[in-house]
Design a protein around this motif. Sequence first.
Motif, short mmCIF file in Angstrom:
data_model
loop_
_atom_site.label_atom_id
_atom_site.label_comp_id
_atom_site.label_asym_id
_atom_site.label_seq_id
_atom_site.Cartn_x
_atom_site.Cartn_y
_atom_site.Cartn_z
N LEU A 69 0.83 -1.21 0.00
CA LEU A 69 0.00 0.00 0.00
C LEU A 69 0.86 1.26 0.00
O LEU A 69 0.53 2.26 -0.65
CB LEU A 69 -0.92 0.02 1.21
CG LEU A 69 -2.15 -0.90 1.17
CD1 LEU A 69 -3.05 -0.60 2.35
CD2 LEU A 69 -2.92 -0.72 -0.12
N ALA A 73 -0.68 2.88 -3.18
CA ALA A 73 -1.87 3.69 -2.93
C ALA A 73 -1.72 5.12 -3.45
O ALA A 73 -2.60 5.64 -4.15
CB ALA A 73 -2.20 3.70 -1.44
N GLY A 77 -3.73 6.55 -6.60
CA GLY A 77 -4.64 7.65 -6.30
C GLY A 77 -4.36 8.88 -7.15
O GLY A 77 -5.25 9.40 -7.83
N ASP A 312 -13.18 13.37 -6.78
CA ASP A 312 -13.78 12.49 -5.77
C ASP A 312 -14.42 11.27 -6.44
O ASP A 312 -14.29 10.14 -5.94
CB ASP A 312 -14.82 13.27 -4.97
CG ASP A 312 -15.26 12.51 -3.73
OD1 ASP A 312 -14.38 12.07 -2.98
OD2 ASP A 312 -16.48 12.39 -3.51
N LEU A 315 -11.76 8.71 -7.28
CA LEU A 315 -11.15 7.94 -6.19
C LEU A 315 -12.02 6.79 -5.71
O LEU A 315 -11.51 5.75 -5.29
CB LEU A 315 -10.84 8.86 -5.00
CG LEU A 315 -9.67 9.82 -5.17
CD1 LEU A 315 -9.55 10.70 -3.94
CD2 LEU A 315 -8.37 9.05 -5.40
N GLY A 316 -13.34 6.95 -5.78
CA GLY A 316 -14.24 5.93 -5.27
C GLY A 316 -14.00 4.54 -5.84
O GLY A 316 -13.81 3.57 -5.09
N ILE A 318 -11.48 3.12 -7.11
CA ILE A 318 -10.18 2.47 -6.97
C ILE A 318 -9.93 1.94 -5.57
O ILE A 318 -8.90 1.31 -5.33
CB ILE A 318 -9.03 3.42 -7.36
CG1 ILE A 318 -8.91 4.58 -6.36
CG2 ILE A 318 -9.18 3.92 -8.77
CD1 ILE A 318 -7.63 5.35 -6.50
N CYS A 319 -10.85 2.19 -4.63
CA CYS A 319 -10.65 1.67 -3.27
C CYS A 319 -10.53 0.15 -3.30
O CYS A 319 -9.65 -0.43 -2.64
CB CYS A 319 -11.81 2.10 -2.37
SG CYS A 319 -11.82 3.86 -1.98
N SER A 320 -11.41 -0.50 -4.05
CA SER A 320 -11.35 -1.96 -4.15
C SER A 320 -10.05 -2.40 -4.79
O SER A 320 -9.42 -3.37 -4.35
CB SER A 320 -12.54 -2.47 -4.97
OG SER A 320 -12.46 -3.87 -5.18
N ILE A 322 -7.11 -0.88 -4.80
CA ILE A 322 -6.00 -0.67 -3.88
C ILE A 322 -5.98 -1.74 -2.79
O ILE A 322 -4.94 -2.30 -2.46
CB ILE A 322 -6.06 0.74 -3.28
CG1 ILE A 322 -5.75 1.80 -4.35
CG2 ILE A 322 -5.08 0.88 -2.11
CD1 ILE A 322 -5.91 3.23 -3.88
N LEU A 323 -7.16 -2.04 -2.24
CA LEU A 323 -7.23 -3.03 -1.16
C LEU A 323 -6.86 -4.43 -1.67
O LEU A 323 -6.12 -5.16 -1.00
CB LEU A 323 -8.63 -3.05 -0.55
CG LEU A 323 -8.98 -1.86 0.35
CD1 LEU A 323 -10.44 -1.93 0.78
CD2 LEU A 323 -8.07 -1.82 1.57
N ARG A 425 -7.69 -5.74 -12.25
CA ARG A 425 -8.76 -4.78 -11.95
C ARG A 425 -8.76 -3.61 -12.92
O ARG A 425 -9.83 -3.13 -13.31
CB ARG A 425 -8.60 -4.28 -10.51
CG ARG A 425 -9.39 -5.07 -9.47
CD ARG A 425 -9.32 -6.54 -9.68
NE ARG A 425 -10.30 -7.27 -8.88
CZ ARG A 425 -10.48 -8.57 -8.93
NH1 ARG A 425 -9.73 -9.30 -9.75
NH2 ARG A 425 -11.38 -9.18 -8.21
#
Length: 464
Positions: A69, A73, A77, A312, A315-316, A318-320, A322-323, A425
């Motif tokens: 990360l 990350a 981002g 904003d 970014l939403g 890409i959370c999955s 990144i995790l 992804r």
Amino acid sequence: MDPIQPVHSTTVLLLIAAAAVAVLLVLIMKLRLHAFVALVLVSLVTAVAAGIPLVDVPAAIAFGFNSTLGSVALLVGFGVMLGRLLESTGGAQVLADTLITRFGEKRAPIALGVAALLFGFPIFFDAGLVVFLPIILTVARRFGGSLLTYALPAAGAFAAMHALVPPHPGPVAAGVSLEGDIGVILLVGVPFAVIAWYVGVVLVSRFLAARFVIDVPTVLFGELHDHNERPDRPTPSFGVVLALLLLPMLLISLNTVLSTLIQAGTLEDNDAFAFLRLLGNTPVALLVTLLAALLLLHRNTGSLAETSRLLDDALGPICSIILITGAGGMFGGVLRVSGIGTALTGSLADIGLPLLVQAFVIATALRVAQGSATVALTTTAGLIAAPVADAGYGDFRIALIVMAIAAGATVLSHVNDSGFWLVSRFFGMDEKTTLRTWTVMETTLGVSVFALACLGWGAASALG
């Protein structure tokens, strides 16, 4: 975190690693358990089964997750926000149209790949891929067909440069361990990267794209817009778009040059150089580029409030990503800490193979066992440094050994490699398709590099 002292034999450790990968694939591909949950669960069970002390299991799990990360990350981002700006303002389409006009539709995949080779010289694989993504998607949407036609040549170019060419950390660290000349490694690595990219990536990607038709994903940027259909909306010029793509490359290159000269003693470090090197740190360079994009594209994006909403929204999704990428790094980290890679390579180091072949085999084993190409490069170089020194090889042969190590460290990218999940992804592919496309292409790329190293070794032997 250093590897633990193995409590099991090499055979048992290898069986644990093989079982972990098999269980992970079953959980994700057959039972359809979410990849993030499956990776964390298998990492935890593997850590316990491999004999990591229970009190150290949380640290072992956090080790790979945190380090991945930390490197991914910020890059993803900032890169996705920059990509969203380029896509929403028409900048990606301007660049795509320029490439298509100059190279034509049939040569568009080659043009994207050549551009990625150039940009991949100083930029790491993940950062380069995320910045190039809107351009790849725009070209693919315009011409239709499989996304792989355009995505694999570009992604493969970044992978080749990252594995083979200084100043990327893997080949530099391997060269230093083997006491080789970094300049010679650079001179050998560049043509090797270009040739292996064409043979192992471009030609193979045509075959893979014909077999696997992947639609353009909408998860990152939504439905891509055709800005030619909206003449009322201003678009940035080609020069502005090119400048925004060149800016991170120039900043990172400046950091590389200054760091190299300071380490060589040619320059004496001071506050001014330290500041310039800070600007060239990859996350900082992408942040500077994003701020420059906000400044240069403000007339194309609307008000600052609208731009903030745009970023904003970027970014939403890409959370999955990144995790899952971090969890892939967690799994690879557990395999490293457990000592599986060390046990395997220790047993391979004494089997009597020629050094060039030994370098490739050990790096391949490490790559398969723990996932990280950079770790495979640096660890393999350390393991064979003594016999290479005893052999008294010159700089050219040492460079060929570095290429063989890089080849082994490239092949067989799979579920313990964070890059595998990033590609899966970003390109909207499930795990099975990623194994049948990206894993295959990475393997053909690595095998092509090793074949070139063998040819170079044979030529050096023939010339005496």
